[in-house]
Design a protein around this motif. Sequence first.
Motif, PDB file in Angstrom:
ATOM      1  N   ALA A  12      -5.374  12.573  -6.712  1.00 61.17           N
ATOM      2  CA  ALA A  12      -6.525  12.127  -5.917  1.00 61.17           C
ATOM      3  C   ALA A  12      -7.078  10.808  -6.440  1.00 61.17           C
ATOM      4  CB  ALA A  12      -7.619  13.198  -5.928  1.00 61.17           C
ATOM      5  N   ASN A  13      -6.872  10.558  -7.734  1.00 64.20           N
ATOM      6  CA  ASN A  13      -7.363   9.318  -8.325  1.00 64.20           C
ATOM      7  C   ASN A  13      -6.317   8.205  -8.242  1.00 64.20           C
ATOM      8  OD1 ASN A  13      -8.983   7.511  -9.987  1.00 64.20           O
ATOM      9  ND2 ASN A  13      -7.558   7.983 -11.626  1.00 64.20           N
ATOM     10  N   TYR A  14      -5.113   8.500  -8.725  1.00 63.46           N
ATOM     11  CA  TYR A  14      -4.133   7.437  -8.922  1.00 63.46           C
ATOM     12  C   TYR A  14      -3.387   7.030  -7.656  1.00 63.46           C
ATOM     13  CZ  TYR A  14      -4.747   7.540 -13.955  1.00 63.46           C
ATOM     14  OH  TYR A  14      -5.278   7.443 -15.214  1.00 63.46           O
ATOM     15  N   VAL A  15      -3.166   7.952  -6.720  1.00 65.78           N
ATOM     16  CA  VAL A  15      -2.445   7.566  -5.504  1.00 65.78           C
ATOM     17  C   VAL A  15      -3.248   6.541  -4.694  1.00 65.78           C
ATOM     18  CG1 VAL A  15      -1.551   8.377  -3.289  1.00 65.78           C
ATOM     19  CG2 VAL A  15      -1.005   9.634  -5.386  1.00 65.78           C
ATOM     20  N   PRO A  16      -4.522   6.835  -4.344  1.00 64.41           N
ATOM     21  CA  PRO A  16      -5.292   5.796  -3.644  1.00 64.41           C
ATOM     22  C   PRO A  16      -5.575   4.581  -4.522  1.00 64.41           C
ATOM     23  CG  PRO A  16      -6.681   7.706  -4.129  1.00 64.41           C
ATOM     24  CD  PRO A  16      -5.283   8.103  -4.434  1.00 64.41           C
ATOM     25  N   SER A  17      -5.717   4.804  -5.846  1.00 65.49           N
ATOM     26  CA  SER A  17      -5.960   3.686  -6.752  1.00 65.49           C
ATOM     27  C   SER A  17      -4.766   2.739  -6.774  1.00 65.49           C
ATOM     28  CB  SER A  17      -6.240   4.214  -8.168  1.00 65.49           C
ATOM     29  OG  SER A  17      -6.395   3.143  -9.073  1.00 65.49           O
ATOM     30  N   VAL A  75       5.243   9.687  -7.629  1.00 67.06           N
ATOM     31  CA  VAL A  75       6.391   9.945  -8.504  1.00 67.06           C
ATOM     32  C   VAL A  75       5.998   9.799  -9.967  1.00 67.06           C
ATOM     33  CG1 VAL A  75       8.666   9.098  -9.199  1.00 67.06           C
ATOM     34  CG2 VAL A  75       8.087   9.261  -6.775  1.00 67.06           C
ATOM     35  N   GLY A  76       5.284   8.726 -10.284  1.00 68.06           N
ATOM     36  CA  GLY A  76       4.902   8.467 -11.665  1.00 68.06           C
ATOM     37  C   GLY A  76       4.015   9.552 -12.244  1.00 68.06           C
ATOM     38  N   GLN A  77       3.019  10.009 -11.476  1.00 71.18           N
ATOM     39  CA  GLN A  77       2.107  11.040 -11.977  1.00 71.18           C
ATOM     40  C   GLN A  77       2.808  12.376 -12.159  1.00 71.18           C
ATOM     41  OE1 GLN A  77      -1.127  10.725 -13.111  1.00 71.18           O
ATOM     42  NE2 GLN A  77      -0.429   8.607 -12.984  1.00 71.18           N
ATOM     43  N   THR A  78       3.748  12.696 -11.301  1.00 72.37           N
ATOM     44  CA  THR A  78       4.487  13.951 -11.438  1.00 72.37           C
ATOM     45  C   THR A  78       5.226  13.993 -12.775  1.00 72.37           C
ATOM     46  OG1 THR A  78       4.757  14.112  -9.036  1.00 72.37           O
ATOM     47  CG2 THR A  78       6.251  15.416 -10.394  1.00 72.37           C
ATOM     48  N   ILE A  79       5.698  12.843 -13.218  1.00 70.66           N
ATOM     49  CA  ILE A  79       6.418  12.773 -14.493  1.00 70.66           C
ATOM     50  C   ILE A  79       5.466  12.726 -15.681  1.00 70.66           C
ATOM     51  CG2 ILE A  79       7.977  11.336 -15.886  1.00 70.66           C
ATOM     52  CD1 ILE A  79       9.216  10.385 -13.222  1.00 70.66           C
ATOM     53  N   ILE A  80       4.366  11.982 -15.560  1.00 72.32           N
ATOM     54  CA  ILE A  80       3.576  11.656 -16.739  1.00 72.32           C
ATOM     55  C   ILE A  80       2.412  12.592 -17.024  1.00 72.32           C
ATOM     56  CG2 ILE A  80       1.819  10.138 -15.712  1.00 72.32           C
ATOM     57  CD1 ILE A  80       3.868   9.694 -18.995  1.00 72.32           C
ATOM     58  N   SER A  83       0.820  -1.209   0.000  1.00 72.20           N
ATOM     59  CA  SER A  83       0.000   0.000   0.000  1.00 72.20           C
ATOM     60  C   SER A  83       0.857   1.264   0.000  1.00 72.20           C
ATOM     61  CB  SER A  83      -0.924  -0.003   1.227  1.00 72.20           C
ATOM     62  OG  SER A  83      -1.706   1.165   1.270  1.00 72.20           O
ATOM     63  N   VAL A  84       1.826   1.321   0.907  1.00 75.86           N
ATOM     64  CA  VAL A  84       2.701   2.499   0.984  1.00 75.86           C
ATOM     65  C   VAL A  84       3.556   2.615  -0.280  1.00 75.86           C
ATOM     66  CG1 VAL A  84       4.560   3.612   2.264  1.00 75.86           C
ATOM     67  CG2 VAL A  84       2.752   2.407   3.499  1.00 75.86           C
ATOM     68  N   GLY A  85       4.095   1.494  -0.736  1.00 75.96           N
ATOM     69  CA  GLY A  85       4.900   1.501  -1.950  1.00 75.96           C
ATOM     70  C   GLY A  85       4.106   1.948  -3.154  1.00 75.96           C
ATOM     71  N   GLY A  86       2.865   1.470  -3.270  1.00 75.69           N
ATOM     72  CA  GLY A  86       2.014   1.865  -4.387  1.00 75.69           C
ATOM     73  C   GLY A  86       1.675   3.341  -4.364  1.00 75.69           C
TER      74      GLY A  86
END
Length: 324
Positions: A203-208, A132-137, A123-126
């Motif tokens: 708000a979508n991808y971090v909890p997802s 990090v991924g969303q900041t780039i993409i 959970s924490v790793g995801g």
Amino acid sequence: MGSLTASLPNSHRGPIRTIEWEMLDKRKFYPYSMMSSFTVRCFLYPLTLVRTRLQVQHHNAIYSGTFDAFRKILQHEGVKGLYRGFWISCFQVVSGICYVSTYEGVRHILDKNGVTNPKIKSSVGGSCASLVGQTIIVPFDVISQHLMILGLVSKQGKSVSANPLAIKTEGRTKSQITWDVTRTIYYRDGFRGFYRGYLASLANYVPSSAAWWTFYQLYQEILTTLPPLLPHTGTQCVAAVMSGCTTSIITNPMDLVRTRVQVQRRSIPETIRFLWATERLRIFSKGLTARMTSSSIYSLAIILGYESVKKMSVLPAYKDEVRW
């Protein structure tokens, strides 16, 4: 599990179910991961495009569902219509490498600090990996989504207005259209225009992402208690599909908000109010079939590639203990 297993001599180690970060040969892992991610994206990009178009349309003004969208896109735009914005989205391969590195790195750090519960580590790793991924993409996501909706055709076969940037497409090459989209976004909103919908994405991808990896770990644990009908990799793939479906259902409304914010240039509160006024409870089902289909297939393909790559990249000392 990783640190404990690594500390034991070969003769006392049991089968390795989860390959941890320190067990991998990074010189093999990174190139294999990039090839796997690009291959999956090539095959499954049309599902992302269809999902985006279903989420952007008003009610069922253009497509009545996922299969209708595929049929009409092929009819009016050809196969290339299913790959609008594909090349700009390929930058997500770089994001994917950063995502995986963050996910595995955070799990490794937690393990070193005494956190051994696999669901907590997942959970924490995801969550961290998605941040990090969303900041780039996100900038590439914003551009590719504008490209995806160009060329929309109504049920009567006529072009519809789904071009909020007023980009000219006739007689233009793909690279020219992509450059026009990029330049127009910058002229209108500056650099922050490329991060339109960034908070909605988080708000979508971090909890997802946190939910996906948690459910993936949970379903693996459940499936491994059942009689072994599949190889270990097959069990992981089934767990991935189940996790993809579960997460899609939970997070679909926020994914709808994210897409509308990035494409239709409203704020998050405005988008939520507009969606509730026009769609009501359809916000829970709009594009859900396409998203569940996309998520399930993506989950299956990504985990098949990801877990296979990890097993191919494992250090020689662990090869005999890895379960395929």
